[in-house]
Design a protein around this motif. Sequence first.
Motif, PDB file in Angstrom:
ATOM      1  N   GLY A  94       6.918   6.115  -9.549  1.00 39.25           N
ATOM      2  CA  GLY A  94       5.500   6.324  -9.277  1.00 39.25           C
ATOM      3  C   GLY A  94       4.759   5.059  -8.874  1.00 39.25           C
ATOM      4  N   LEU A  95       5.492   3.991  -8.607  1.00 35.88           N
ATOM      5  CA  LEU A  95       4.857   2.715  -8.244  1.00 35.88           C
ATOM      6  C   LEU A  95       4.247   2.768  -6.847  1.00 35.88           C
ATOM      7  N   THR A  96       3.183   2.003  -6.669  1.00 34.59           N
ATOM      8  CA  THR A  96       2.622   1.719  -5.357  1.00 34.59           C
ATOM      9  C   THR A  96       2.717   0.212  -5.175  1.00 34.59           C
ATOM     10  N   TRP A  97       3.176  -0.206  -4.003  1.00 37.11           N
ATOM     11  CA  TRP A  97       3.404  -1.629  -3.751  1.00 37.11           C
ATOM     12  C   TRP A  97       2.093  -2.348  -3.437  1.00 37.11           C
ATOM     13  N   ASP A  98       1.411  -2.768  -4.490  1.00 35.07           N
ATOM     14  CA  ASP A  98       0.255  -3.640  -4.331  1.00 35.07           C
ATOM     15  C   ASP A  98       0.678  -5.036  -4.779  1.00 35.07           C
TER      16      ASP A  98
ATOM     17  N   GLY B 275       0.798  -1.212   0.000  1.00 35.37           N
ATOM     18  CA  GLY B 275       0.000   0.000   0.000  1.00 35.37           C
ATOM     19  C   GLY B 275       0.836   1.271   0.000  1.00 35.37           C
ATOM     20  N   ALA B 276       2.140   1.138   0.202  1.00 40.08           N
ATOM     21  CA  ALA B 276       3.028   2.304   0.235  1.00 40.08           C
ATOM     22  C   ALA B 276       3.563   2.610  -1.163  1.00 40.08           C
ATOM     23  N   LYS B 277       3.975   3.845  -1.349  1.00 44.89           N
ATOM     24  CA  LYS B 277       4.633   4.245  -2.595  1.00 44.89           C
ATOM     25  C   LYS B 277       6.047   3.678  -2.614  1.00 44.89           C
ATOM     26  N   ALA B 278       6.565   3.414  -3.810  1.00 50.58           N
ATOM     27  CA  ALA B 278       7.956   2.982  -3.944  1.00 50.58           C
ATOM     28  C   ALA B 278       8.864   4.048  -3.350  1.00 50.58           C
ATOM     29  N   ALA B 279       9.972   3.622  -2.780  1.00 52.22           N
ATOM     30  CA  ALA B 279      10.960   4.518  -2.172  1.00 52.22           C
ATOM     31  C   ALA B 279      10.392   5.252  -0.956  1.00 52.22           C
TER      32      ALA B 279
END
Length: 185
Positions: free
Chosen positions: A135-139, A116-120
């Motif tokens: 711009g990734l979100t860890w889903d 649910g968090a953004k990459a980095a």
Amino acid sequence: MSPARPLASGPLASRPLASRPLASRPLAAILFFVGLSLAACGKSEAPDGDVAEATEAPAAVLTDVQKAALLAEMPEPYRSADLAKGEALYAMCRSCHTYVPGGTNLTGPNLWGTFGAKAAHVAGFNYSDALKASGLTWDIATMDKWLENPRGLVEGTKMSYIGMKKPEDRVALIAWLKVNTSPAN
């Protein structure tokens, strides 16, 4: 019966094994350098440049009910994944990542709270510019693509892991990560 032969001969034979140079004991030399390499993985650069010893806090223990609830939120095939297999697969990640609240950043960032968090997102970790700009979100879907081929998903990432090719392995690892890196609801 033949007389017992000495285990070693030559000028080093009379010296105790522990006092012989590593060059004369190839297996000992290999084990020494493997141990030295593994010990180096457990350290991370502190902001002031000092090397800090990595300590992993005890894992946040979820009840079976909480684990089942987290799994139930996931789509198939993750919902019915083999968590024991996922835990075994995490052994490959352990040299670079911790996964508990307050865990240390190693070569890779602590994985606690990743889903649910953004990459980095981990403060203080030195991410690649490519991952910061991704711009990734860890889903689940993004994590699956990442574990399959990190460099294919984010060209320029610093992550040296080459990827996990078997979909069933990624399913097990992702389910285990979700259950073990998510705060209890």
